[in-house]
Write an enzyme that holds these catalytic residues in place. Structure first.
Site, PDB file in Angstrom:
ATOM      1  N   ASP A 106       0.829  -1.206   0.000  1.00 24.39           N
ATOM      2  CA  ASP A 106       0.000   0.000   0.000  1.00 24.39           C
ATOM      3  C   ASP A 106       0.866   1.259   0.000  1.00 24.39           C
ATOM      4  OD1 ASP A 106      -1.951   1.893   0.371  1.00 24.39           O
ATOM      5  OD2 ASP A 106      -2.382   1.344   2.454  1.00 24.39           O
ATOM      6  N   ASP A 151      -1.846   6.087  -4.947  1.00 16.25           N
ATOM      7  CA  ASP A 151      -2.125   5.168  -3.840  1.00 16.25           C
ATOM      8  C   ASP A 151      -2.509   3.773  -4.351  1.00 16.25           C
ATOM      9  OD1 ASP A 151      -2.976   3.863  -1.584  1.00 16.25           O
ATOM     10  OD2 ASP A 151      -4.621   5.234  -1.133  1.00 16.25           O
TER      11      ASP A 151
END
Ligand SMILES: *[C@@H]1O[C@H](CO)[C@@H](O)[C@H](O)[C@H]1NC(C)=O
Ligand SMILES: *[C@@H]1O[C@H](CO)[C@@H](O)[C@H](O)[C@H]1NC(C)=O
Ligand SMILES: *[C@@H]1O[C@H](CO)[C@@H](O)[C@H](O)[C@H]1NC(C)=O
Ligand SMILES: *[C@@H]1O[C@H](CO)[C@@H](O)[C@H](O)[C@H]1NC(C)=O
Length: 423
Positions: free
Chosen positions: A129, A309
């Site tokens: 992530d 992201d």
């Protein structure tokens, strides 16, 4: 302020890294993808999309809380921490909820691969992530944690140490994980970080426990760490174990990989177009962006900031700006005003692109399409949604629907994000 100490460490390490012996090559970690926002019959999964939006809003709210705790302030442009996002508004949309293929709900929106922790090493299957900065996996004592591969047991690792404090992450009502903090060896694709801080969670909500991964490895900067510590890649750089202070993603239906310690020339062609980070608030955030539809720049939107992201499935922008993007799309319609969702004619998808002052990076029609609005409709829901995530004005969040179109490099040495054409 632990993050300040961390930065000093990193700066020193960058100097020494150029002279000391290094690992020889970057390493590829295969990633697995499961896609859930489109149902098995090709229809748009409304509930999963809303749930994802709530999770993402709360994830970034957590990041803001962490930033404030670590630095004693809020990022510029953010006047207050937004209230937690809740799922209540789904209730008003029972008609849409009914057409959702619920069996698909636990399928997930993450790009996951293997890492190992401890001595001897135990394998964990984690989500990588770039929008958060902590590592957590299940503890052996966690009864509610399912654990796709491993569970961490401090008693069985000769290099583990228990540290003080607790880790907590909460995404929405009841969804989250918490547990004590440890340090141990963490290896990602052959790159090792010794005495890496992480949490072995003893409590995990069922939603997370059932998502098919063990945990999360955050790849953003220390300022947004809940543990208030250096994340994996920062530690590896400080310890001189990466060849280059760069990692890169190829996200695709087939052959996705995270490459640690450089970029993998097998997956891209041409030069990487790098953009310096526009802000040092802990994110991979670059500015000067514009949006384009069918060959024309969308008017009326000032150049904007984008956070890249990998832990976000779709693309989000401020509602008023996203409305302008769809206004430029022939045949587009509001699908759900509250959620900032729009549809367009499936048989003539718009060419949407983003640029940061260089090339225009196109979103393919596959990556724009979240599925049809119903089983027999010709309308497709777009993967760009207008949702206020409380990140500050003019900040867009570009997740996988964008990253799947490009090779994306994250350079700590240059503090920059780069894009290249996928091979
Ligand atoms: C992760 O490791 C397991 C073995 O522990 C292996 O079966 C699996 O294929 C690996 N997954 C990926 C995506 O590399
Ligand atoms: C961490 O959590 C444990 C178990 O809930 C608790 O006993 C301990 O006091 C907590 N420590 C801190 C520093 O909050
Ligand atoms: C994935 O790769 C396999 C084998 O190379 C190929 O048959 C398949 O069509 C690919 N799938 C997609 C979605 O590209
Ligand atoms: C990006 O940052 C580097 C310093 O890291 C600087 O030398 C360079 O001029 C910057 N590039 C732009 C386009 O601002």
């Amino acid at each position: 302020m632990p993050y300040k100490t961390s930065f000093v460490t990193v700066a020193l390490a960058l100097v020494s890294a150029t002279s000391s012996a290094q690992a020889d090559i970057g390493t590829a970690i295969p990633l697995r993808k499961r896609n859930s926002l489109t149902g098995p019959d090709g229809t748009f999964n409304y509930v999963a999309t809303i749930e994802h939006g709530v999770k993402i809003a709360n994830k970034h709210r957590n990041n803001l809380l962490n930033f404030r705790r670590n630095t004693g302030r809020l990022p510029e442009g953010v006047s207050a921490i937004p209230p937690p996002a809740v799922l209540d508004h789904i209730k008003g949309h029972s008609h849409k909820r009914q057409k959702v293929p619920l069996t698909d709900l636990n399928d997930d929106e993450e790009w996951a691969g293997n890492i190992s922790i401890g001595t001897p090493p135990v394998t964990f299957f984690v989500d990588f992530d770039t929008g958060s900065s902590d590592l957590w996996v299940p503890a052996s004592s966690c009864t509610g944690c399912r654990g796709a591969r491993g569970k961490y047991n401090i008693a069985k690792s000769s290099t583990g140490a228990k540290m003080s404090g607790n880790f907590t992450i909460t995404y929405a009502d009841g969804s989250g994980a918490s547990g004590p903090v440890f340090t141990d060896n963490v290896v990602v694709g052959g790159v090792k970080a010794a005495t890496q801080y992480f949490s072995a969670v003893t409590d995990e909500s069922s939603e997370l426990a059932e998502d098919g991964t063990d945990g999360i490895l955050g790849l953003a900067y220390p300022q947004i760490s809940n543990l208030g510590q250096n994340p994996f890649f920062t530690t590896a750089i400080a310890q001189g174990t990466t060849k280059q202070d760069v990692f890169a993603f190829k996200l695709a239906r087939n052959g996705s990989e995270l490459y640690v310690g450089g970029t993998n020339a097998a997956h891209y062609s041409g030069a990487i177009e790098y953009h310096n980070l526009s802000s040092h608030i802990g994110y991979w955030q670059i500015g000067g962006a514009s949006a384009h539809v069918n060959g024309k720049t969308v008017g009326g939107i000032a150049t904007f900031q984008t956070i890249i992201d990998s832990g976000t499935t779709i693309m989000y922008g401020p509602p008023a700006d996203v409305k302008k993007v769809y206004a430029a799309v022939p045949g587009s319609k509001v699908y759900d005003e509250d959620q900032g969702l729009y549809s367009y004619p499936c048989n003539s998808p718009p060419a949407i692109a983003f640029s940061w002052g260089g090339k225009w990076w196109d979103i393919t029609s596959d990556n724009l399409n979240l599925g049809t609005t119903g089983s027999n409709t010709e309308e497709c829901v777009g993967s760009l949604a207008g949702l206020d995530l409380g990140l500050g004005s003019g900040i867009w969040l570009l997740g996988d629907s964008f990253m799947k179109n490009v090779y994306t490099a994250f350079s700590v040495s240059q503090n920059a994000v780069g894009f290249a054409k996928l091979k």
